[in-house]
Motif scaffolding. Structure first.
Motif, PDB file in Angstrom:
ATOM      1  N   VAL A 208       0.688  -1.305   0.024  1.00 51.45           N
ATOM      2  CA  VAL A 208      -0.067  -0.009   0.168  1.00 51.45           C
ATOM      3  C   VAL A 208       0.851   1.275  -0.015  1.00 51.45           C
ATOM      4  O   VAL A 208       1.895   1.189   0.853  1.00 51.45           O
ATOM      5  N   PRO A 209       0.450   2.042  -0.841  1.00 46.37           N
ATOM      6  CA  PRO A 209      -0.659   2.304  -1.758  1.00 46.37           C
ATOM      7  C   PRO A 209       0.066   1.484  -2.953  1.00 46.37           C
ATOM      8  O   PRO A 209       1.045   1.842  -3.609  1.00 46.37           O
ATOM      9  N   GLU A 319      -4.026   5.887   2.393  1.00 49.58           N
ATOM     10  CA  GLU A 319      -4.180   4.483   2.341  1.00 49.58           C
ATOM     11  C   GLU A 319      -3.166   3.723   3.147  1.00 49.58           C
ATOM     12  O   GLU A 319      -3.627   2.405   3.268  1.00 49.58           O
TER      13      GLU A 319
END
Length: 468
Positions: A208-209, A319
């Motif tokens: 992530v991201p 995120e």
């Protein structure tokens, strides 16, 4: 130890082994000896793989038996410790993952092995790969082999230091914002961040991201980057971003039927750039012009309108935080300061997140327009050469900026997914390598590899190595 082996590139080593002018055992042993001699000062290696000499012996026996072999047969390689390696510690730079041993290789590791390469060791990184310096609570700090008081960068700093110091000819790193190109520039090696999805991220952590993370090869020569890229690229049926067929290429190829058009810049939204770095970029442009490349100073207004560093932080905090909170829950006392600060910082509002996404879309549009006119872009990798460990602020041309500024010239190509390459072309007044960055259109890796090969042949610092 034989310096002709530890500072030969992987392509040459593979040829020597195939021609049986040197054995894989000799090559692997030379690198093991170099690690034993050099790594106590550099601290790039965190784990040696088991059975490497036995694997080398098996590689030699296969050649003797006439078995058809891969392009990297018998050549050792190293891997950043965020890539899963079957049966070999993968601890991600954190006490939280101490002792972790995966059951399977990351796709990129498996592809290197399938090409005949032998996993030699895992290399150091910051906790969770989330810092521009390679230091963590589990395996400590990596030093730059050109000057042990300087950083080799992050997050693939252990990999860059190992290759620069002759402990490995070729390696794998990952790149979220700077993490193969910046360390390469800090240590005078080369690194490629291919188009997003070209090299699957399966088995590499964190994810992530997902839209910003890339895996990429790191080496000492451009031909090694090209060779490794040919081995690593292509879908694996597991990474949903890796969908473009391996053979597809939108670039010029090795023999363009018209002059290459290249723009270069040292400002245009990049913020303050050290004068020696800017001069190196200009010298690289002039060198390419001497080969027939059409070069022109350019600016990209979108880089001035939407600060890529600001867009990145507003996007990725939203995120990353939920995933990192899950991983670190109950282990807060085992977290490094960088992770603690990130989790303690303010959340991005939904409005700011959406605005950041729209800004990233404008950057993509601007680069799409730029690459209608030019084949490639030449710019700095870093605003300054390798700096002392632990600095939180830099003063460049009289202007003070925080340490995050080190990523300003590399982040745009993570946000947009464009391919970008880092290579050395100069030396600072205090003896540190200075790199330049080449970027091209989506899926045009052959373009920057071709231009970089031209530039490498003209480099005033080719074949220079640190003295340790």
């Amino acid at each position: 130890m034989p310096t002709d082996l530890i500072y030969s590139d992987a392509s040459e080593l593979a040829e020597l082994i195939r021609d049986r002018k040197v054995s894989s055992v000799e090559v692997v042993q030379a690198h093991l000896d170099r690690i034993e001699d050099t790594d106590p000062k550099v601290n790039a290696i965190v784990t040696l793989a088991d059975g490497v000499l036995e694997a080398a012996k098996t590689a030699d026996e296969a050649l003797a038996a006439g078995v058809e072999v891969g392009p990297l047969h018998g050549v050792p390689f190293t891997v950043k410790d965020s890539f899963d390696t079957a049966g070999v510690l993968t601890q991600r730079g954190s006490p939280i993952f101490e002792g972790r041993i995966p059951d399977a290789d990351a796709t990129s590791v498996a592809r290197m092995k399938h090409a005949g390469a032998i996993l030699l060791a895992k290399t150091n990184l910051p906790e969770f790969s989330y810092s521009t310096e390679s230091d963590n609570l589990l395996t400590g700090r990596t030093n730059n082999p050109w000057n042990l008081d300087r950083t080799p960068g992050g997050s693939s700093g252990g990999e860059s230091a190992a290759i620069a110091a002759g402990m490995s000819p070729l390696g794998l790193g990952s790149d979220l914002a700077i993490s193969v190109r910046g360390p390469a520039a800090h240590t005078g090696i080369v690194a490629l961040k291919a188009t997003h999805g070209r090299i699957p991220m399966t088995g590499v952590w964190p994810r992530v991201p997902r839209r910003d993370w890339h895996a990429g090869p790191m080496a000492r020569t451009i031909r090694d980057l090209a060779l490794a890229y040919s081995v690593l690229s292509g879908p694996d049926g597991a990474d949903g971003f890796a969908t473009v067929p391996r053979e597809f290429d939108a670039g010029l190829g090795a023999s363009p039927d018209r002059p290459v058009r290249l723009g270069w810049l040292t400002d245009s939204g990049l913020g303050p750039i050290d004068s020696e770095v800017a001069a190196t970029v200009q010298k690289a442009a002039e060198a390419l012009q001497s080969t027939g490349v059409l070069t022109e100073a350019v600016n990209i207004p979108a880089l001035e309108r939407d600060n890529p560093l600001d867009l990145f932080y507003r996007q990725h905090v939203m995120e990353v935080k939920p995933s990192f909170r899950d991983v670190t829950a109950g282990h807060e006392d085992q977290m490094a300061t960088v992770s603690q600060r990130m989790l303690a910082g303010p959340d991005t509002s939904v409005r700011d997140y959406v605005l950041a996404e729209q800004g990233i879309e404008r950057l993509r549009d601007a680069f799409a327009e730029y690459f209608q006119q030019y084949d490639a872009l030449l710019l700095p990798v870093l605003p300054i050469p390798a700096h002392e460990h632990g600095l939180t602020r830099f003063t460049i041309n009289g202007q003070t900026v925080n340490a995050a500024h080190i990523q300003t010239a590399t982040i745009p190509f993570n946000l947009t997914g464009l391919p970008a390459l880092s290579m050395r072309f100069g030396t600072s007044s205090d003896g540190m390598p200075i790199g330049v960055q080449l970027a091209a259109n989506w899926h045009a890796e052959s373009t920057i590899l071709h231009i970089a090969s031209l530039l490498e042949s003209l480099s005033p610092v080719r074949n220079e190595h640190p003295t340790l």
